[in-house]
Scaffold this active site. Structure first.
Site, mmCIF file in Angstrom:
data_model
loop_
_atom_site.group_PDB
_atom_site.id
_atom_site.type_symbol
_atom_site.label_atom_id
_atom_site.label_comp_id
_atom_site.label_asym_id
_atom_site.label_seq_id
_atom_site.Cartn_x
_atom_site.Cartn_y
_atom_site.Cartn_z
ATOM 1 N N HIS A 61 0.834 -1.169 0.005
ATOM 2 C CA HIS A 61 -0.102 -0.038 0.114
ATOM 3 C C HIS A 61 1.004 1.099 -0.017
ATOM 4 O O HIS A 61 2.196 1.236 0.372
ATOM 5 C CB HIS A 61 -0.919 0.067 1.425
ATOM 6 C CG HIS A 61 -1.903 -0.997 1.368
ATOM 7 N ND1 HIS A 61 -3.320 -1.083 0.923
ATOM 8 C CD2 HIS A 61 -1.799 -2.380 1.914
ATOM 9 C CE1 HIS A 61 -3.656 -1.917 1.264
ATOM 10 N NE2 HIS A 61 -3.018 -2.876 1.686
ATOM 11 N N ALA A 104 13.991 -18.491 11.604
ATOM 12 C CA ALA A 104 12.557 -18.572 11.918
ATOM 13 C C ALA A 104 12.201 -16.944 12.428
ATOM 14 O O ALA A 104 12.886 -16.141 12.883
ATOM 15 C CB ALA A 104 12.217 -19.378 12.987
ATOM 16 N N LYS A 143 18.752 -9.472 8.667
ATOM 17 C CA LYS A 143 20.128 -8.968 8.613
ATOM 18 C C LYS A 143 21.034 -10.382 8.418
ATOM 19 O O LYS A 143 20.918 -11.242 8.980
ATOM 20 C CB LYS A 143 20.688 -8.119 9.725
ATOM 21 C CG LYS A 143 20.071 -6.782 10.071
ATOM 22 C CD LYS A 143 21.032 -5.851 9.634
ATOM 23 C CE LYS A 143 20.450 -4.535 9.802
ATOM 24 N NZ LYS A 143 19.093 -4.004 9.945
HETATM 25 C C1 LIG Z 1 18.648 -19.369 10.976
HETATM 26 C C2 LIG Z 1 19.082 -20.472 11.406
HETATM 27 C C3 LIG Z 1 19.005 -21.740 10.750
HETATM 28 C C4 LIG Z 1 20.512 -20.289 12.108
HETATM 29 O O1 LIG Z 1 21.383 -20.992 12.537
HETATM 30 P P1 LIG Z 1 23.101 -21.149 12.929
HETATM 31 O O2 LIG Z 1 23.377 -20.670 11.545
HETATM 32 O O3 LIG Z 1 23.413 -22.466 13.605
HETATM 33 O O4 LIG Z 1 22.987 -19.791 13.588
HETATM 34 P P2 LIG Z 1 23.281 -19.889 15.393
HETATM 35 O O5 LIG Z 1 22.413 -20.911 16.028
HETATM 36 O O6 LIG Z 1 24.859 -20.196 15.394
HETATM 37 O O7 LIG Z 1 23.129 -18.168 15.612
HETATM 38 C C5 LIG Z 1 23.649 -17.092 15.294
HETATM 39 C C6 LIG Z 1 23.146 -15.917 15.906
HETATM 40 O O8 LIG Z 1 21.995 -15.664 15.332
HETATM 41 C C7 LIG Z 1 21.145 -15.496 16.233
HETATM 42 N N1 LIG Z 1 19.802 -16.377 15.776
HETATM 43 C C8 LIG Z 1 19.496 -17.619 15.147
HETATM 44 N N2 LIG Z 1 18.382 -17.994 14.673
HETATM 45 C C9 LIG Z 1 17.702 -16.639 14.837
HETATM 46 C C10 LIG Z 1 16.446 -16.308 14.566
HETATM 47 N N3 LIG Z 1 15.539 -17.181 13.836
HETATM 48 N N4 LIG Z 1 16.017 -14.959 14.976
HETATM 49 C C11 LIG Z 1 16.832 -14.234 15.460
HETATM 50 N N5 LIG Z 1 18.098 -14.470 15.613
HETATM 51 C C12 LIG Z 1 18.564 -15.724 15.493
HETATM 52 C C13 LIG Z 1 21.321 -16.482 17.477
HETATM 53 O O9 LIG Z 1 20.749 -16.083 18.595
HETATM 54 C C14 LIG Z 1 22.988 -16.083 17.381
HETATM 55 O O10 LIG Z 1 23.121 -14.738 17.848
HETATM 56 P P3 LIG Z 1 24.178 -14.338 18.725
HETATM 57 O O11 LIG Z 1 25.478 -14.713 18.039
HETATM 58 O O12 LIG Z 1 23.960 -12.992 19.364
HETATM 59 O O13 LIG Z 1 24.544 -15.287 19.812
HETATM 60 C C15 LIG Z 1 18.291 -21.156 12.785
HETATM 61 O O14 LIG Z 1 18.258 -20.246 14.151
HETATM 62 C C16 LIG Z 1 16.665 -20.933 12.526
HETATM 63 O O15 LIG Z 1 16.067 -20.030 12.711
HETATM 64 N N6 LIG Z 1 16.250 -22.042 11.984
HETATM 65 C C17 LIG Z 1 14.980 -22.379 11.375
HETATM 66 C C18 LIG Z 1 13.972 -23.398 12.312
HETATM 67 C C19 LIG Z 1 12.826 -23.519 11.816
HETATM 68 O O16 LIG Z 1 11.838 -22.757 11.935
HETATM 69 N N7 LIG Z 1 12.608 -24.890 11.529
HETATM 70 C C20 LIG Z 1 11.036 -25.085 10.953
HETATM 71 C C21 LIG Z 1 10.938 -26.379 10.347
HETATM 72 S S1 LIG Z 1 11.493 -26.409 8.663
#
Ligand SMILES: CC(C)(COP(=O)(O)OP(=O)(O)OC[C@H]1O[C@@H](n2cnc3c(N)ncnc32)[C@H](O)[C@@H]1OP(=O)(O)O)[C@@H](O)C(=O)NCCC(=O)NCCS
Length: 248
Positions: free
Chosen positions: A173, A220, A240
């Site tokens: 919008h 997520a 980000k």
């Molecule tokens: C994005 C994702 C894959 C990151 O995994 P990763 O590369 O192992 O990242 P890490 O766990 O090392 O996290 C890195 C940083 O990002 C942050 N972070 C990770 N996922 C985040 C999210 N979804 N939102 C906000 N911050 C997030 C962590 O807290 C960490 O922050 P820090 O460095 O300040 O401690 C995972 O966190 C995620 O969101 N997976 C999706 C799970 C899902 O929804 N599954 C559904 C079934 S398909």
């Protein structure tokens, strides 16, 4: 390309006093003129749309291809799937459309919805055109309660893994004026483009105009407001980039 979306125009049709109730229903639901087209749509929906069990699955697999633009082999339709402008919906082979999905190809001059081979649409997933087009690449896999809205073109690449409650918002919008509500101001649509092999965590929102590169991962609950490069991992609101998968 940005365009002015015409969602309001579509809704206005509902209140067009020059058209009969039948004509309005036909143009919004069936999307093609002709009494026999309307009759066919009504009969197929009545006979099979809500029929539970194996008989329902069998009947829908035989009858829905008669309504849709094109349907490949081995396509499964759950119960209570909503079809709007079905002739503008093209489905490949080995596709699953689970219960309560909406395939709405509505629009005055759009091409509609293309679902490539191997796509899975989880329960309650909504594909909703408002004069835009939706393209789902091969094997794209949607969890339940996802939503694709297309006032422009929304293209999801192949092998996308899309967790539940994810929303691709292919339209927007404008809010330049303060003397009238946003509802009555012009709408825009740039569209959304997603590369191949992208993984979306649960509850991601991708806003209009965004392009996400191939093999990216979106955490997520992220809200993606700007483009994300290939192989990036992006999280948060606004999303980000925190890592590049090729460097870790
Ligand atoms: C994005 C994702 C894959 C990151 O995994 P990763 O590369 O192992 O990242 P890490 O766990 O090392 O996290 C890195 C940083 O990002 C942050 N972070 C990770 N996922 C985040 C999210 N979804 N939102 C906000 N911050 C997030 C962590 O807290 C960490 O922050 P820090 O460095 O300040 O401690 C995972 O966190 C995620 O969101 N997976 C999706 C799970 C899902 O929804 N599954 C559904 C079934 S398909």
């Amino acid at each position: 390309m940005e365009k002015e979306a015409e969602t309001i125009e579509i809704q206005k049709e509902l209140f067009d006093e020059k058209k009969s109730k039948f004509a309005k229903y036909q143009s919004l639901v069936v999307g093609e003129p002709g009494f026999f087209k309307l009759l066919k749509y009504e009969l197929i929906m009545l006979l099979s749309n809500n029929l539970p069990g194996a008989l329902g699955l069998f009947l829908r697999s035989k009858l829905y291809p008669k309504l849709l633009g094109k349907v490949g082999r081995n396509v499964t339709f759950g119960t209570n799937v909503v079809l709007r402008h079905p002739k503008k919906i093209i489905i490949g082979d080995n596709v699953v459309i689970d219960d309560n999905c909406v395939l709405d190809a509505k629009g005055q001059n759009n091409r509609g919805i293309v679902i490539e081979n191997g796509v899975f649409l989880g329960r309650n997933t909504i594909l909703n055109c408002k004069n835009g087009n939706i393209f789902l690449g091969e094997n794209a896999n949607f969890g339940f309660n996802c939503h694709v809205f297309a006032a422009g073109d929304v293209k999801i690449g192949k092998n996308a893994l899309i967790a539940a409650y994810t929303y691709f918002v292919g339209g927007d919008h404008t809010a330049k004026r303060t003397d009238i509500p946003v509802l009555f101001q012009p709408r825009t649509a740039k569209g959304v483009t997603i590369g191949d092999n992208v993984w979306f965590g649960a509850g991601v929102r991708v806003l209009d105009g965004v392009t996400i590169g191939r093999d990216a991962i979106i955490g997520a609950n992220a809200v993606v407001t700007k483009d994300i490069p290939d192989f990036a991992i992006a999280v948060g609101i606004p999303a980000k980039v925190i890592k590049n998968r090729l460097e870790t």
